[in-house]
Design a protein around this motif. Structure first.
Motif, short mmCIF file in Angstrom:
data_model
loop_
_atom_site.label_atom_id
_atom_site.label_comp_id
_atom_site.label_asym_id
_atom_site.label_seq_id
_atom_site.Cartn_x
_atom_site.Cartn_y
_atom_site.Cartn_z
N LEU A 88 44.08 49.48 32.58
CA LEU A 88 44.36 48.98 33.85
C LEU A 88 44.80 47.59 33.66
O LEU A 88 45.84 47.11 34.52
CB LEU A 88 43.06 48.89 34.60
CG LEU A 88 43.08 48.52 36.15
CD1 LEU A 88 43.79 49.48 37.05
CD2 LEU A 88 41.75 48.30 36.56
N THR A 89 44.48 47.01 32.85
CA THR A 89 44.83 45.49 32.49
C THR A 89 46.39 45.34 31.71
O THR A 89 46.57 44.25 31.44
CB THR A 89 43.79 44.60 31.93
OG1 THR A 89 43.38 45.00 31.02
CG2 THR A 89 42.70 44.52 33.11
N ARG A 147 47.88 56.46 41.19
CA ARG A 147 48.10 55.94 42.15
C ARG A 147 46.78 55.02 42.66
O ARG A 147 47.01 53.82 43.31
CB ARG A 147 48.50 56.68 43.38
CG ARG A 147 49.77 57.32 43.20
CD ARG A 147 50.28 58.39 44.53
NE ARG A 147 51.48 58.76 44.23
CZ ARG A 147 52.03 59.77 45.26
NH1 ARG A 147 51.61 59.86 46.20
NH2 ARG A 147 53.45 60.14 44.78
N ILE A 148 45.55 55.68 42.51
CA ILE A 148 44.62 54.97 43.07
C ILE A 148 44.37 53.41 42.25
O ILE A 148 44.01 52.35 42.64
CB ILE A 148 43.23 55.80 42.94
CG1 ILE A 148 43.25 56.72 44.22
CG2 ILE A 148 41.88 54.98 43.14
CD1 ILE A 148 42.20 57.67 43.93
N ARG A 149 44.60 53.76 40.85
CA ARG A 149 44.24 52.69 40.10
C ARG A 149 45.42 51.57 40.25
O ARG A 149 45.13 50.36 39.77
CB ARG A 149 44.20 53.02 38.56
CG ARG A 149 42.61 53.61 38.44
CD ARG A 149 42.40 54.28 37.09
NE ARG A 149 41.03 54.79 36.87
CZ ARG A 149 40.78 55.53 35.89
NH1 ARG A 149 41.42 55.81 34.89
NH2 ARG A 149 39.55 56.10 35.84
N GLU A 150 46.44 52.16 40.36
CA GLU A 150 47.55 51.08 40.64
C GLU A 150 47.46 50.25 41.90
O GLU A 150 47.80 49.05 41.88
CB GLU A 150 48.84 51.97 41.03
CG GLU A 150 50.22 51.09 41.29
CD GLU A 150 50.61 50.29 39.83
OE1 GLU A 150 51.24 49.31 40.21
OE2 GLU A 150 50.15 50.74 38.96
N THR A 151 46.60 50.75 42.97
CA THR A 151 46.34 49.75 44.00
C THR A 151 45.56 48.79 43.57
O THR A 151 45.23 47.63 43.93
CB THR A 151 45.78 50.55 45.12
OG1 THR A 151 44.51 51.30 44.84
CG2 THR A 151 46.59 51.53 45.66
N LEU A 191 38.77 31.40 50.89
CA LEU A 191 40.26 31.18 50.15
C LEU A 191 41.14 32.50 50.55
O LEU A 191 42.08 32.48 50.27
CB LEU A 191 40.10 31.05 48.65
CG LEU A 191 39.43 29.87 48.02
CD1 LEU A 191 39.28 30.06 46.35
CD2 LEU A 191 39.94 28.59 48.41
N GLY A 192 40.36 33.24 51.29
CA GLY A 192 41.18 34.27 51.70
C GLY A 192 40.65 35.81 51.09
O GLY A 192 40.16 35.77 49.98
N ARG A 193 41.21 36.92 51.62
CA ARG A 193 40.81 38.22 51.14
C ARG A 193 42.03 38.84 50.75
O ARG A 193 43.20 38.92 51.15
CB ARG A 193 40.04 38.99 52.42
CG ARG A 193 39.73 40.50 52.24
CD ARG A 193 39.31 41.00 53.21
NE ARG A 193 38.02 40.41 53.77
CZ ARG A 193 37.19 40.58 54.67
NH1 ARG A 193 37.43 41.83 55.22
NH2 ARG A 193 36.24 40.07 55.06
N VAL A 194 41.75 39.88 49.74
CA VAL A 194 42.93 40.72 49.19
C VAL A 194 42.46 42.32 49.41
O VAL A 194 41.27 42.51 49.18
CB VAL A 194 43.10 40.72 47.64
CG1 VAL A 194 44.04 41.82 47.22
CG2 VAL A 194 43.81 39.56 47.34
N ASN A 195 43.29 42.87 50.24
CA ASN A 195 43.06 44.31 50.50
C ASN A 195 44.06 45.25 50.01
O ASN A 195 45.36 45.16 50.64
CB ASN A 195 42.84 44.58 52.08
CG ASN A 195 42.33 45.96 52.30
OD1 ASN A 195 42.48 46.81 51.71
ND2 ASN A 195 41.51 45.79 53.58
N SER A 196 43.96 45.77 49.13
CA SER A 196 44.95 46.62 48.18
C SER A 196 44.54 48.09 48.09
O SER A 196 44.05 48.08 46.95
CB SER A 196 45.82 45.99 46.96
OG SER A 196 46.46 46.81 46.52
#
Length: 223
Positions: A25-26, A33-37, A206-211
């Motif tokens: 993943l790293t 596709r799921i792990r790409e998000t 600091l904000g949210r990330v939604n991917s």
């Protein structure tokens, strides 16, 4: 579950069960596709957390708490920081060491074990990306208190936010426990967390990330 018990469970998961998954993943290797998000979300969160720090970290000592495969570690070293990169998984620490470019190796000290250990010394800043997401509100407060005693500047960290999706997943995990499942993220509400730690410092958003399947909230704690 206590901090120590959760830490041991996280260690077992990342060092024995999920090492290959996280190594892939790293990296730049193809993933589902799921792990790409998740990969894209983690990339975005890394940028967000790094943006809370000075652009030039020359001469500053920074703790990468939960360094994983070392992506954050490398970025911090590139900015000039003297980095202490710690992860509960010795296997992931070895991957991070192997991936670090030769010209940055003198800037980083790697260690496996508890990221809260006083043996790591004091810091100007701390970044803990997705390394506190399995812990209770009480344990997060305790972690910030311990790190805060040895940190002159900020502690940037992430939590799983209390979104409808994550709460549904969390309750499902509680309703159908399995001994072999990965550690369950514990969702938190930033304002409540801020009140919990108000006697030892201040939390800012600091904000949210939604991917896709990656949802994470970035916060900053200052003692």
């Amino acid at each position: 579950m206590s901090y120590d018990a959760t830490r041991d469970r996280v260690e077992h998961y990342f060092d024995r069960t999920a090492t290959k998954v996280w190594e892939r993943l790293t990296s730049d290797a193809p993933v589902s596709r799921i792990r790409e998000t998740v990969r894209k979300g983690r990339d975005q969160m890394r940028v967000k957390l790094l943006s809370s720090l000075p652009a030039d970290l020359t001469g500053l000592r920074v703790l990468d708490a939960g360094c994983g495969a070392g992506q954050m570690t490398q970025e911090l070293a590139l900015r000039g920081a003297d980095v202490v990169a710690v992860d509960i998984s010795p296997t992931l620490v070895k991957i991070a060491q192997d991936r670090l470019p030769e010209h940055l190796k003198h800037k980083v000290r790697f260690a496996s074990g508890d990221m809260l250990s006083a043996d790591h010394g004091g810091f100007d800043h701390v970044i803990a990306m997705d390394s506190l997401i399995y812990y209770t509100e009480t344990d997060i407060r305790g972690a910030l208190a311990k790190l805060g005693e040895r940190t002159r500047g900020s502690i940037a960290f992430t939590v799983a936010p209390r979104t409808p999706l994550l709460m549904t997943m969390w309750y499902a995990g509680k309703a159908f426990p399995r001994s072999d499942r990965s550690p369950v993220m514990i969702p938190h509400e930033p304002r409540r967390l801020g009140k919990t730690v108000s006697d030892i410092g201040q939390i800012s958003d600091l904000g949210r990330v939604n991917s896709g399947f990656y949802i994470s909230q970035a916060l900053e704690f200052r003692p």
